[in-house]
Design an enzyme around this catalytic site. Structure first.
Site, mmCIF file in Angstrom:
data_model
loop_
_atom_site.group_PDB
_atom_site.id
_atom_site.type_symbol
_atom_site.label_atom_id
_atom_site.label_comp_id
_atom_site.label_asym_id
_atom_site.label_seq_id
_atom_site.Cartn_x
_atom_site.Cartn_y
_atom_site.Cartn_z
ATOM 1 N N TYR A 50 12.728 27.524 9.585
ATOM 2 C CA TYR A 50 11.103 27.659 9.415
ATOM 3 C C TYR A 50 10.533 26.987 8.152
ATOM 4 C CZ TYR A 50 7.239 30.755 8.150
ATOM 5 O OH TYR A 50 5.897 31.178 8.056
ATOM 6 N N ASP A 51 11.460 26.775 7.004
ATOM 7 C CA ASP A 51 11.057 25.983 5.738
ATOM 8 C C ASP A 51 10.637 24.637 6.095
ATOM 9 O OD1 ASP A 51 11.835 28.433 4.854
ATOM 10 O OD2 ASP A 51 13.031 27.721 3.312
ATOM 11 N N GLY A 53 10.556 23.375 9.048
ATOM 12 C CA GLY A 53 9.533 23.328 10.167
ATOM 13 C C GLY A 53 8.252 23.165 9.636
ATOM 14 N N LYS A 54 7.810 23.807 8.624
ATOM 15 C CA LYS A 54 6.510 24.138 7.887
ATOM 16 C C LYS A 54 6.401 22.701 7.106
ATOM 17 C CE LYS A 54 4.703 28.131 9.262
ATOM 18 N NZ LYS A 54 3.454 28.099 9.824
ATOM 19 N N VAL A 92 9.774 42.854 4.622
ATOM 20 C CA VAL A 92 9.905 43.924 3.726
ATOM 21 C C VAL A 92 8.767 45.205 3.587
ATOM 22 C CG1 VAL A 92 8.900 42.978 1.644
ATOM 23 C CG2 VAL A 92 10.915 44.535 1.308
ATOM 24 N N THR A 115 11.825 38.726 -6.734
ATOM 25 C CA THR A 115 10.489 39.152 -6.831
ATOM 26 C C THR A 115 9.570 38.511 -5.859
ATOM 27 O OG1 THR A 115 9.858 37.317 -8.124
ATOM 28 C CG2 THR A 115 10.415 39.220 -9.479
ATOM 29 N N ARG A 116 8.633 39.225 -5.125
ATOM 30 C CA ARG A 116 7.456 38.665 -4.338
ATOM 31 C C ARG A 116 6.126 39.035 -4.710
ATOM 32 N NH1 ARG A 116 11.678 36.853 -2.822
ATOM 33 N NH2 ARG A 116 12.429 36.348 -0.894
ATOM 34 N N ARG A 182 9.139 34.507 -6.554
ATOM 35 C CA ARG A 182 7.862 33.546 -5.973
ATOM 36 C C ARG A 182 6.512 34.204 -6.359
ATOM 37 N NH1 ARG A 182 8.423 34.356 0.098
ATOM 38 N NH2 ARG A 182 9.791 32.623 0.083
HETATM 39 N N1 UDP Z 1 14.034 42.829 1.767
HETATM 40 C C1 UDP Z 1 14.871 44.021 1.495
HETATM 41 N N2 UDP Z 1 14.770 45.106 2.556
HETATM 42 C C2 UDP Z 1 14.325 44.779 3.668
HETATM 43 C C3 UDP Z 1 13.602 43.653 4.120
HETATM 44 C C4 UDP Z 1 13.577 42.642 3.072
HETATM 45 O O1 UDP Z 1 15.240 44.064 0.555
HETATM 46 O O2 UDP Z 1 14.664 45.604 4.703
HETATM 47 C C5 UDP Z 1 13.971 41.703 0.589
HETATM 48 C C6 UDP Z 1 14.205 40.193 1.082
HETATM 49 O O3 UDP Z 1 15.792 40.169 1.071
HETATM 50 C C7 UDP Z 1 13.345 39.562 0.427
HETATM 51 C C8 UDP Z 1 12.072 40.410 0.032
HETATM 52 O O4 UDP Z 1 12.460 41.694 0.770
HETATM 53 O O5 UDP Z 1 13.897 39.384 -0.973
HETATM 54 C C9 UDP Z 1 10.893 39.826 1.239
HETATM 55 O O6 UDP Z 1 11.580 39.707 2.432
HETATM 56 P P1 UDP Z 1 10.642 39.258 3.677
HETATM 57 O O7 UDP Z 1 11.355 38.822 4.798
HETATM 58 O O8 UDP Z 1 9.437 40.288 3.574
HETATM 59 O O9 UDP Z 1 9.722 37.853 3.026
HETATM 60 P P2 UDP Z 1 10.311 36.549 2.423
HETATM 61 O O10 UDP Z 1 11.767 36.627 2.196
HETATM 62 O O11 UDP Z 1 10.152 35.696 3.636
HETATM 63 O O12 UDP Z 1 9.420 36.257 1.337
#
Ligand code: UDP
Length: 222
Positions: A50-51, A53-54, A92, A115-116, A182
């Site tokens: 994914y990474d 590829g983008k 998530v 974090t997100r 992030r």
């Molecule tokens: N995550 C989690 N439980 C879940 C799904 C995701 O704790 O059931 C965590 C995952 O490890 C990540 C964050 O939530 O740290 C965001 O995950 P997501 O797949 O939504 O997005 P991305 O990792 O692509 O930012």
């Protein structure tokens, strides 16, 4: 896919948008992430297709822009959520809300300290519309996301509180290469997109998303 669409845009002399991603920054070593940062991506890990590829698609967009003067608009989209997400897409926000509404355990990966920054879908779409309306000199890449940063544990607690669920958190292994932090720096978007910035806070957007998923469950669609 990207190269086919670039070929089509070239033949039709069309302006073309790339839905790129914050994943181009990988597990970032600078925080918040600015567009000038080249990223920290494992090329052979489980997220790499994914990474990379983008990242490759961004390269192709800029090659077509340089070589064929194609009008490109590249947005780097940070985590986005909202009504009409697929309940089983594994991300998530949808996972936690569905688990909370069903009274199932909330699956927190790792310690939940990663974090997100979550952007409500309507704010993102407004950013897209403004980006497409800019002059040809604006190519991006441009970060679009909500700078409000939360730990995943805080998100889990917020979802449990807002749904009034009896669900308990269960800890599961952290997938490899899961970015630790992030957060978008949106200075560029603010400057170039008529002071664009997100308007829907996470609490507010989660409430709307919970109503949506609750409706799916009640109508037997999930
Ligand atoms: N995550 C989690 N439980 C879940 C799904 C995701 O704790 O059931 C965590 C995952 O490890 C990540 C964050 O939530 O740290 C965001 O995950 P997501 O797949 O939504 O997005 P991305 O990792 O692509 O930012």
């Amino acid at each position: 896919g990207a190269i086919n669409m670039l070929g089509l845009a070239k033949r039709r002399k069309a302006k073309i948008f790339q839905a790129s991603t914050s994943e181009v920054y990988g597990d970032p070593t600078i925080h918040p992430q600015v567009e000038e940062y080249w990223g920290n991506v494992n090329p052979i890990g489980i997220r790499s297709c994914y990474d990379e590829g983008k990242r490759c698609a961004e390269t192709l967009f800029f090659d077509y822009h340089r070589q064929h003067k194609l009008q490109i608009k590249v947005a780097r989209i940070f985590n986005t959520y909202g009504p009409r997400m697929h309940p089983n897409d594994g991300r998530v926000v949808s996972n936690f809300i569905m688990q909370a509404l069903r009274g199932e355990p909330i699956t927190l990966y790792g310690e939940g300290l990663q974090t997100r920054s979550f952007c409500y879908v309507d704010d993102l779409v407004e950013g897209f519309i403004r980006l497409m309306a800019t002059g040809d000199e604006v190519t991006g890449p441009i970060n679009l996301g909500n700078p409000g940063e939360f730990t995943i544990k805080a998100l889990a607690e917020m979802v449990v509180a807002q749904t009034g669920s009896a669900s308990k958190i269960t800890y599961q292994p952290l997938p490899s290469d899961d970015p630790k932090q992030r957060q978008p720096d949106i200075s560029k978007a603010r400057a170039l997109l008529d002071d664009w910035q997100p308007t829907i806070a996470l609490e507010q957007g989660l409430a709307r998303t919970i109503v949506y998923f609750d409706g799916l469950l009640k109508s037997g669609l999930a």
